[in-house]
Motif scaffolding. Sequence first.
Motif, PDB file in Angstrom:
ATOM      1  N   MET A  44       0.847  -1.166   0.000  1.00 31.04           N
ATOM      2  CA  MET A  44       0.000   0.000   0.000  1.00 31.04           C
ATOM      3  C   MET A  44       0.894   1.231   0.000  1.00 31.04           C
ATOM      4  SD  MET A  44      -2.962   1.155   2.641  1.00 31.04           S
ATOM      5  CE  MET A  44      -1.966   1.724   3.977  1.00 31.04           C
ATOM      6  N   LEU A  45       0.571   2.186  -0.824  1.00 32.32           N
ATOM      7  CA  LEU A  45       1.300   3.442  -0.876  1.00 32.32           C
ATOM      8  C   LEU A  45       0.427   4.531  -0.278  1.00 32.32           C
ATOM      9  CD1 LEU A  45       2.646   3.135  -4.511  1.00 32.32           C
ATOM     10  CD2 LEU A  45       3.888   2.669  -2.401  1.00 32.32           C
ATOM     11  N   SER A  46       1.075   5.453   0.439  1.00 26.13           N
ATOM     12  CA  SER A  46       0.325   6.514   1.114  1.00 26.13           C
ATOM     13  C   SER A  46       1.025   7.847   0.927  1.00 26.13           C
ATOM     14  CB  SER A  46       0.226   6.172   2.613  1.00 26.13           C
ATOM     15  OG  SER A  46      -0.440   7.184   3.312  1.00 26.13           O
ATOM     16  N   GLY A  47       0.229   8.914   0.904  1.00 24.84           N
ATOM     17  CA  GLY A  47       0.787  10.262   0.816  1.00 24.84           C
ATOM     18  C   GLY A  47       1.592  10.483  -0.449  1.00 24.84           C
ATOM     19  N   ARG A  48       2.762  11.118  -0.290  1.00 25.20           N
ATOM     20  CA  ARG A  48       3.618  11.416  -1.443  1.00 25.20           C
ATOM     21  C   ARG A  48       4.111  10.149  -2.142  1.00 25.20           C
ATOM     22  NH1 ARG A  48       8.262  15.285   0.152  1.00 25.20           N
ATOM     23  NH2 ARG A  48       8.803  13.302   1.105  1.00 25.20           N
ATOM     24  N   ALA A  49       4.137   9.038  -1.434  1.00 25.38           N
ATOM     25  CA  ALA A  49       4.620   7.783  -2.016  1.00 25.38           C
ATOM     26  C   ALA A  49       3.710   7.283  -3.137  1.00 25.38           C
ATOM     27  CB  ALA A  49       4.763   6.719  -0.937  1.00 25.38           C
ATOM     28  N   THR A  50       2.472   7.766  -3.209  1.00 22.51           N
ATOM     29  CA  THR A  50       1.571   7.311  -4.281  1.00 22.51           C
ATOM     30  C   THR A  50       2.118   7.670  -5.659  1.00 22.51           C
ATOM     31  OG1 THR A  50       0.227   9.317  -4.083  1.00 22.51           O
ATOM     32  CG2 THR A  50      -0.503   7.364  -2.844  1.00 22.51           C
ATOM     33  N   ARG A  51       3.010   8.670  -5.706  1.00 19.83           N
ATOM     34  CA  ARG A  51       3.620   9.037  -6.992  1.00 19.83           C
ATOM     35  C   ARG A  51       4.524   7.923  -7.522  1.00 19.83           C
ATOM     36  NH1 ARG A  51       6.143  14.713  -5.365  1.00 19.83           N
ATOM     37  NH2 ARG A  51       7.096  13.237  -3.950  1.00 19.83           N
ATOM     38  N   LEU A  52       4.885   7.008  -6.663  1.00 22.18           N
ATOM     39  CA  LEU A  52       5.776   5.914  -7.045  1.00 22.18           C
ATOM     40  C   LEU A  52       5.027   4.681  -7.546  1.00 22.18           C
ATOM     41  CD1 LEU A  52       8.189   6.103  -3.982  1.00 22.18           C
ATOM     42  CD2 LEU A  52       8.519   7.129  -6.244  1.00 22.18           C
ATOM     43  N   ALA A  53       3.720   4.753  -7.617  1.00 21.58           N
ATOM     44  CA  ALA A  53       2.896   3.584  -7.963  1.00 21.58           C
ATOM     45  C   ALA A  53       3.384   2.879  -9.223  1.00 21.58           C
ATOM     46  CB  ALA A  53       1.431   3.985  -8.104  1.00 21.58           C
ATOM     47  N   GLN A  54       3.756   3.630 -10.250  1.00 17.63           N
ATOM     48  CA  GLN A  54       4.192   3.012 -11.513  1.00 17.63           C
ATOM     49  C   GLN A  54       5.442   2.163 -11.329  1.00 17.63           C
ATOM     50  OE1 GLN A  54       1.197   3.201 -13.081  1.00 17.63           O
ATOM     51  NE2 GLN A  54       2.608   2.885 -14.771  1.00 17.63           N
ATOM     52  N   SER A  55       6.249   2.460 -10.307  1.00 15.87           N
ATOM     53  CA  SER A  55       7.447   1.666 -10.048  1.00 15.87           C
ATOM     54  C   SER A  55       7.104   0.281  -9.513  1.00 15.87           C
ATOM     55  CB  SER A  55       8.344   2.371  -9.020  1.00 15.87           C
ATOM     56  OG  SER A  55       8.754   3.623  -9.502  1.00 15.87           O
ATOM     57  N   PHE A  56       5.903   0.132  -8.959  1.00 15.39           N
ATOM     58  CA  PHE A  56       5.523  -1.121  -8.322  1.00 15.39           C
ATOM     59  C   PHE A  56       4.504  -1.935  -9.126  1.00 15.39           C
ATOM     60  CE2 PHE A  56       6.992   1.720  -5.031  1.00 15.39           C
ATOM     61  CZ  PHE A  56       7.859   0.925  -4.318  1.00 15.39           C
ATOM     62  N   VAL A  57       3.659  -1.264  -9.884  1.00 15.98           N
ATOM     63  CA  VAL A  57       2.577  -1.935 -10.611  1.00 15.98           C
ATOM     64  C   VAL A  57       3.098  -2.998 -11.561  1.00 15.98           C
ATOM     65  CG1 VAL A  57       0.723  -1.573 -12.297  1.00 15.98           C
ATOM     66  CG2 VAL A  57       0.982  -0.007 -10.387  1.00 15.98           C
ATOM     67  N   GLY A  58       4.195  -2.741 -12.235  1.00 22.23           N
ATOM     68  CA  GLY A  58       4.708  -3.663 -13.239  1.00 22.23           C
ATOM     69  C   GLY A  58       5.549  -4.814 -12.708  1.00 22.23           C
ATOM     70  N   ILE A  64       7.428   1.646   5.319  1.00 23.48           N
ATOM     71  CA  ILE A  64       8.747   1.641   4.692  1.00 23.48           C
ATOM     72  C   ILE A  64       8.907   2.969   3.971  1.00 23.48           C
ATOM     73  CG2 ILE A  64      10.233   0.521   2.991  1.00 23.48           C
ATOM     74  CD1 ILE A  64       8.624  -2.058   3.463  1.00 23.48           C
ATOM     75  N   PRO A  65       9.958   3.719   4.280  1.00 18.12           N
ATOM     76  CA  PRO A  65      10.184   4.994   3.575  1.00 18.12           C
ATOM     77  C   PRO A  65      10.371   4.730   2.076  1.00 18.12           C
ATOM     78  CG  PRO A  65      11.624   4.793   5.493  1.00 18.12           C
ATOM     79  CD  PRO A  65      10.971   3.463   5.300  1.00 18.12           C
TER      80      PRO A  65
END
Length: 165
Positions: free
Chosen positions: A1-15, A156-157
Amino acid sequence: MLSGRATRLAQSFVGLDKRYLTDVDLTARTSTGDPEGQIVEQVEAPSRKELERRLEALRGDVELPIPAASAVKIGGERAYRLARRGVAVEMPTRRSRVEALDVIAYTGDSVQLDLRVSSGTYVRAIADVLGGHCRTLRRTEIGPFTVDEADPERFIPPEEALARL
């Protein structure tokens, strides 16, 4: 789960590759590939030998049909919306990689599977090729992250998470 500013990193994890546990009912196909759909075909469950033959054909690089109850757009509209309205469409296939497809338990009418697959793989499509539908489905890994290490008290940061990729 990504939260806050980390949601911008979603594309790094989706694939990232995924791992799932699923229980497949081998006696019926449903309109959605899961218990929520209508039974569209009752089938005789395959023998253990036949099941192994079908599983072998699903390992490696495979072309699988995208389920009608998916979010893929067909003619600009989500496939699941078309399916709910009863609109029959020819669903495209998607190339997937099945790294591992292991039987954990087989009862004759159902099979529990442990799968490691590429991103974008529809486990419901695998269940359909086996002649059934997913009774349960649980994602247990995404890339290097496992559900076993999940802790609601620990975040996790983003820098640490990205370093694990």
